[in-house]
Design an enzyme around this catalytic site. Structure first.
Site, mmCIF file in Angstrom:
data_model
loop_
_atom_site.group_PDB
_atom_site.id
_atom_site.type_symbol
_atom_site.label_atom_id
_atom_site.label_comp_id
_atom_site.label_asym_id
_atom_site.label_seq_id
_atom_site.Cartn_x
_atom_site.Cartn_y
_atom_site.Cartn_z
ATOM 1 N N ASP A 9 38.212 38.551 36.323
ATOM 2 C CA ASP A 9 38.226 37.462 36.923
ATOM 3 C C ASP A 9 37.308 37.401 38.207
ATOM 4 O OD1 ASP A 9 40.083 38.660 38.692
ATOM 5 O OD2 ASP A 9 41.949 37.646 38.532
ATOM 6 N N GLU A 17 46.060 52.271 37.191
ATOM 7 C CA GLU A 17 45.527 52.249 38.668
ATOM 8 C C GLU A 17 46.005 53.499 39.326
ATOM 9 O OE1 GLU A 17 46.902 48.859 40.709
ATOM 10 O OE2 GLU A 17 45.555 47.637 39.676
ATOM 11 N N HIS A 23 38.082 42.825 38.234
ATOM 12 C CA HIS A 23 38.540 41.873 39.228
ATOM 13 C C HIS A 23 37.541 41.641 40.417
ATOM 14 C CE1 HIS A 23 42.555 41.314 37.966
ATOM 15 N NE2 HIS A 23 42.903 42.542 37.994
ATOM 16 N N GLU A 26 40.835 42.928 32.720
ATOM 17 C CA GLU A 26 41.601 42.140 33.617
ATOM 18 C C GLU A 26 40.502 41.029 34.483
ATOM 19 O OE1 GLU A 26 44.491 43.923 36.268
ATOM 20 O OE2 GLU A 26 45.066 45.078 34.661
ATOM 21 N N ASN A 62 43.826 52.483 32.566
ATOM 22 C CA ASN A 62 43.132 51.199 32.893
ATOM 23 C C ASN A 62 42.871 51.281 34.550
ATOM 24 O OD1 ASN A 62 42.363 48.489 32.635
ATOM 25 N ND2 ASN A 62 44.441 48.047 33.246
HETATM 26 C C1 XIL Z 1 49.432 41.200 38.800
HETATM 27 C C2 XIL Z 1 49.906 40.000 38.039
HETATM 28 O O1 XIL Z 1 49.023 39.194 37.702
HETATM 29 C C3 XIL Z 1 50.832 39.131 39.281
HETATM 30 O O2 XIL Z 1 51.677 38.077 38.644
HETATM 31 C C4 XIL Z 1 51.923 39.838 39.762
HETATM 32 O O3 XIL Z 1 52.538 39.612 40.886
HETATM 33 C C5 XIL Z 1 51.376 41.299 40.443
HETATM 34 O O4 XIL Z 1 50.538 41.772 39.411
HETATM 35 N N1 XIL Z 1 46.125 44.842 38.366
HETATM 36 C C6 XIL Z 1 47.084 45.016 37.377
HETATM 37 C C7 XIL Z 1 47.920 43.845 36.948
HETATM 38 O O5 XIL Z 1 46.858 45.944 36.585
HETATM 39 O O6 XIL Z 1 48.960 44.143 36.534
HETATM 40 C C8 XIL Z 1 48.008 42.892 38.132
HETATM 41 O O7 XIL Z 1 48.855 41.883 37.696
HETATM 42 C C9 XIL Z 1 46.612 42.721 38.796
HETATM 43 C C10 XIL Z 1 46.074 43.784 39.279
#
Ligand code: XIL
Length: 346
Positions: free
Chosen positions: A264, A154, A234, A262, A198
């Site tokens: 969802d 990020e 996401h 990641e 990423n």
């Molecule tokens: C999130 C985790 O799922 C949570 O448990 C934590 O509190 C915060 O981070 N992008 C990412 C992940 O790269 O590492 C993040 O994970 C979600 C967003």
């Protein structure tokens, strides 16, 4: 077989093939097998691994690659200067080994989940030493155990094209050298793991993904070590970009691997999700997995969690297994996409 037996058998075979196919028995569907040669992954979390029986059962059966949800983040793995706590991450790595699954490391350079000592008063020189030491110690510890690492997470700005990188401690101290620095340190420790950048918001073709594209193209031209780009994915319901595959493809065409890292699908206003919403969610999962399957160099699809009750998104029911770890329509849609079906069958 006698004639009297043969006719009813023939008839029932004919009827069975004409009838709509019943929902397949989920016990016989193993997504990690259907995904082969790609990997199907999950963010794994030591709060539930071995502590929640049904979670552990699903995670042991369905996945071939894991990302530690939090256990390798800087605040957890090096909470104090040069004092490392590898325990929780080791637990996930050993678990992955025990079921012959791979690991994605996550992550080295990010603006979040940093301990205060990193995020405050260090000079640029001190922070540089801290970064190199962190990357070196973690990669040494996991030598031979990581298939891939999200070295950089990020770091692209949300204000493209005006700004390229996010404003955080790394860019404040190192400017545009921040990201190449992390990648260069990582490659110097170990040549084997695939080194990833990423990010989120780069899934479709848009200003942010154009910026990412130009950044990584520049890195490749300059010889900055980089193997792959991770697309977090996401999404909210019905927000999968229609040009996801085309976008993955243009990065792959640079000679990079790509991965869904990641995934969802947050139900948002449709929470907790009636049959229609769950079918839409399934369709969205199919779209993402299908985009990966349609891209030669897309190596893995990782979902960010396993079951809705343990998701990082409260009130979103975003995952393929529900609160009681039963497979949702999304689970069957993922299977369909890995099997190359032209649409989800349910
Ligand atoms: C999130 C985790 O799922 C949570 O448990 C934590 O509190 C915060 O981070 N992008 C990412 C992940 O790269 O590492 C993040 O994970 C979600 C967003």
């Amino acid at each position: 077989m006698s004639y009297r037996l043969f006719v009813p058998v023939l008839l029932s075979v004919a009827l069975a093939s004409a009838a709509p196919s019943p929902t397949p028995n989920p016990n016989n569907i193993i997504l990690r097998d259907l995904a082969t040669p790609r990997f199907f992954g999950a963010a794994a979390n030591t709060s539930w691994l071995y502590h929640d029986k049904n979670y552990t059962e699903v995670i042991s059966k369905q996945f071939s690659i894991f990302t530690p949800e939090n256990e390798m983040k800087w605040e957890n793995i090096e909470p104090e200067p040069n004092s490392f706590d590898f325990g929780p991450a080791d637990e996930i790595v050993s678990f992955a080994e025990s079921i012959n699954a791979k690991m994605r490391g996550h992550n080295f350079m990010w603006g979040n989940q940093l301990p205060p000592w990193v995020n405050t008063s260090l000079t640029a020189t001190e922070l540089d030493r801290a970064l190199q030491n962190h990357i070196t110690k973690v990669m040494d510890h996991y030598r031979g155990k990581l298939y891939a690492i999200d070295v950089v997470n990020e770091m692209i700005s949300d204000n493209t094209p005006n700004e390229t990188f996010k404003d955080n401690i790394w860019t404040q101290k190192f400017g545009e050298d921040a990201v190449p620095k992390a990648l260069t340190y990582a490659r110097a420790v170990d040549k084997t793991p695939k080194l990833y950048i990423n990010d989120y918001g780069i899934e479709g073709i848009n200003s942010k993904s154009d910026t990412m594209y130009n950044v990584v193209k520049g890195f490749l031209a300059d010889g900055v070590p980089l193997d792959a780009v991770g697309f977090q994915c996401h999404f909210g319901l019905n927000q999968v970009p229609t040009d996801l595959q085309a976008n993955l493809q243009r990065f792959a065409d640079l000679g990079l691997d790509v991965a869904i890292t990641e995934l969802d699908i947050n139900l948002g206003a449709a929470f907790p999700g009636n049959a229609t919403a769950l079918a839409q969610q399934a369709q969205n999962y199919w779209e993402v997995v299908n985009a990966c399957v349609s891209t030669n160099r897309c190596v893995s699809v990782t979902v960010w969690g396993v079951s809705d009750d343990h998701s990082w998104i409260p009130l979103g029911n975003p995952l393929p297994w529900n609160d009681i770890k039963q497979p949702k329509p999304a689970f069957f849609a993922i299977a369909d996409a890995f099997e190359g079906k032209p649409e989800p069958s349910a």
